[in-house]
Write a protein that holds these residues in place. Structure first.
Motif, short mmCIF file in Angstrom:
data_model
loop_
_atom_site.label_atom_id
_atom_site.label_comp_id
_atom_site.label_asym_id
_atom_site.label_seq_id
_atom_site.Cartn_x
_atom_site.Cartn_y
_atom_site.Cartn_z
N GLY A 291 0.83 -1.20 0.00
CA GLY A 291 0.00 0.00 0.00
C GLY A 291 0.86 1.24 0.00
N HIS A 292 0.23 2.40 -0.03
CA HIS A 292 1.00 3.64 0.01
C HIS A 292 0.15 4.77 0.58
N GLY A 293 0.81 5.85 0.93
CA GLY A 293 0.13 7.03 1.45
C GLY A 293 0.25 8.18 0.48
N MET A 294 -0.44 9.27 0.82
CA MET A 294 -0.32 10.49 0.03
C MET A 294 -0.60 11.68 0.93
N PRO A 295 0.39 12.53 1.16
CA PRO A 295 0.17 13.69 2.01
C PRO A 295 -0.76 14.70 1.34
N GLY A 296 -1.29 15.58 2.15
CA GLY A 296 -2.14 16.66 1.64
C GLY A 296 -3.37 16.84 2.50
N ALA A 297 -3.76 18.10 2.71
CA ALA A 297 -4.99 18.39 3.45
C ALA A 297 -6.19 17.82 2.69
N ALA A 298 -7.24 17.49 3.42
CA ALA A 298 -8.42 16.86 2.81
C ALA A 298 -8.96 17.68 1.65
N GLU A 299 -9.01 18.98 1.81
CA GLU A 299 -9.60 19.83 0.77
C GLU A 299 -8.74 19.91 -0.49
N ASP A 300 -7.48 19.49 -0.38
CA ASP A 300 -6.57 19.55 -1.52
C ASP A 300 -6.47 18.23 -2.29
N ILE B 264 -1.30 17.10 -5.80
CA ILE B 264 -1.64 18.25 -4.96
C ILE B 264 -1.18 19.55 -5.60
N ASP B 265 -2.11 20.46 -5.79
CA ASP B 265 -1.81 21.79 -6.32
C ASP B 265 -1.40 22.69 -5.16
N ALA B 266 -0.18 22.47 -4.70
CA ALA B 266 0.28 23.11 -3.47
C ALA B 266 0.32 24.63 -3.56
N GLY B 267 0.70 25.15 -4.71
CA GLY B 267 0.85 26.60 -4.85
C GLY B 267 -0.45 27.36 -4.73
N ASN B 268 -1.57 26.72 -5.07
CA ASN B 268 -2.87 27.39 -5.01
C ASN B 268 -3.71 26.98 -3.80
N SER B 269 -3.10 26.29 -2.88
CA SER B 269 -3.80 25.86 -1.67
C SER B 269 -3.74 26.95 -0.60
N ARG B 270 -4.75 26.99 0.26
CA ARG B 270 -4.67 27.92 1.40
C ARG B 270 -3.61 27.47 2.40
N HIS B 271 -3.10 26.24 2.21
CA HIS B 271 -2.02 25.72 3.05
C HIS B 271 -0.67 25.84 2.36
N ALA B 272 -0.58 26.71 1.36
CA ALA B 272 0.65 26.81 0.56
C ALA B 272 1.87 27.12 1.43
N ALA B 273 1.71 27.97 2.44
CA ALA B 273 2.84 28.32 3.29
C ALA B 273 3.36 27.11 4.04
N PRO C 3 7.36 23.86 6.44
CA PRO C 3 7.59 22.64 7.22
C PRO C 3 7.46 21.35 6.41
N PHE C 4 6.51 21.31 5.48
CA PHE C 4 6.31 20.08 4.72
C PHE C 4 7.54 19.78 3.84
N THR C 5 8.01 20.79 3.11
CA THR C 5 9.17 20.59 2.24
C THR C 5 10.42 20.27 3.05
N ALA C 6 10.58 20.93 4.19
CA ALA C 6 11.74 20.66 5.04
C ALA C 6 11.73 19.22 5.53
N ARG C 7 10.55 18.72 5.88
CA ARG C 7 10.47 17.36 6.39
C ARG C 7 10.72 16.33 5.29
N ARG C 8 10.15 16.56 4.12
CA ARG C 8 10.32 15.57 3.06
C ARG C 8 11.75 15.54 2.54
N ASN C 9 12.47 16.64 2.67
CA ASN C 9 13.86 16.69 2.21
C ASN C 9 14.85 16.23 3.27
N SER C 10 14.36 16.02 4.48
CA SER C 10 15.26 15.64 5.56
C SER C 10 15.57 14.14 5.50
#
Length: 274
Positions: free
Chosen positions: A83-92, A195-204, A209-216
């Motif tokens: 199986g696998h996961g996929m990050p992202g807020a529900a609305e995204d 995920i259209d991250a740039g146009n999400s209200r969670h873009a920041a 934090p999300f990018t920092a964690r995935r690159n760590s």
């Protein structure tokens, strides 16, 4: 007599560790992988291997039939690990993305399990082990699709366990927290696809934090090696009286306690801080 087990998701991580661990204990392991390349790799490692892609119903059916040819039509245990996961807020999360994760984590698992049950009922015994997660019983923000599939898997499994009571077929759930695997990298690829991250209200959050964690490359807090999962799997398939549920890692144990003693609003507050 040598016992047989079919394990899905054996390309790497927990699935591969489980295949190696059970083989070392004398089990006949059929290591299932999603891609032909990984099937070839497992065969090079000396495993009997079949291709099972949960997102492809024909692949599930063909992989099961191939496994039955290997064992002569019997199976002592099934570990539904793939199986696998996929990050992202529900609305995204687009509908198509949610469908893909459900195909991988629920529909394909259910199809394979339905194929295994008649064989186990006919022989009068069998073990089915579902790989769930701590988010199978508590929510975690930014993981809506994964949380939804694991809650669904838990519902199917709990019902199945009751329906199989007294048949000799026993069903267990592994609830893991952070475990060393390629899960983070695979999830990140799906995030980039859907995920259209740039146009999400969670873009920041996604940029920060999300990018920092995935690159760590640092492990998660309280992360355990895949061997911790294998130890619980061994008990689930070998113990005369396997547990209904196995909690793996400290976060899983803590979440289980909190889910029983706290009101939902208090749990929501705690999970909002995680």
């Amino acid at each position: 007599m040598t016992r047989s087990i079919l394990i899905t998701g054996c390309s790497s991580g927990i699935g591969l560790a489980a295949a190696e661990g059970l083989r070392a204990r004398g089990w006949r392991v059929i290591a299932a992988c999603r891609s032909d390349l990984d099937v070839d790799a497992r065969r090079s490692d000396g495993f009997e291997s079949v291709r099972i892609d949960h997102c492809d119903p024909d692949s599930v059916e063909a992989g099961w039939q191939a496994a039955m040819q290997i064992t002569g039509g019997t199976l002592d245990a099934l570990f539904n690990n793939g199986g696998h996961g996929m990050p992202g807020a529900a609305e995204d999360v687009p509908r198509e993305a949610l469908e893909q994760v459900f195909h991988s984590n629920v529909f394909g698992v259910h199809q394979l399990t339905r194929l295994a049950i008649p064989v186990m009922l006919a022989q009068g015994h069998g073990r089915i082990v579902m790989h769930s997660s701590v988010v199978g019983f508590v929510p975690l923000k930014w993981r809506a699709a994964y949380v939804a599939t694991k809650h669904a898997l838990e519902g199917l499994t709990n019902t199945m366990r009751i329906e199989l009571r007294g048949t000799g077929v026993q069903v267990s759930i592994l609830n893991t927290g952070p475990v060393t695997s390629g899960f983070r990298e695979n999830s990140a690829r799906l995030f980039d696809t859907w995920i259209d991250a740039g146009n999400s209200r969670h873009a920041a959050f996604y940029r920060g934090p999300f990018t920092a964690r995935r690159n760590s490359t640092d492990p998660d807090r309280f992360e355990l090696p895949a061997s911790a999962v294998v130890a619980k799997l061994v008990h689930a398939v070998e113990a005369p009286r396997p547990r209904i549920r196995y909690y793996i890692t400290l976060p899983a144990h803590v979440a289980a306690i909190l889910s029983r003693i706290l009101p939902e609003r208090a749990r929501d507050w705690i999970m909002s801080k995680v």
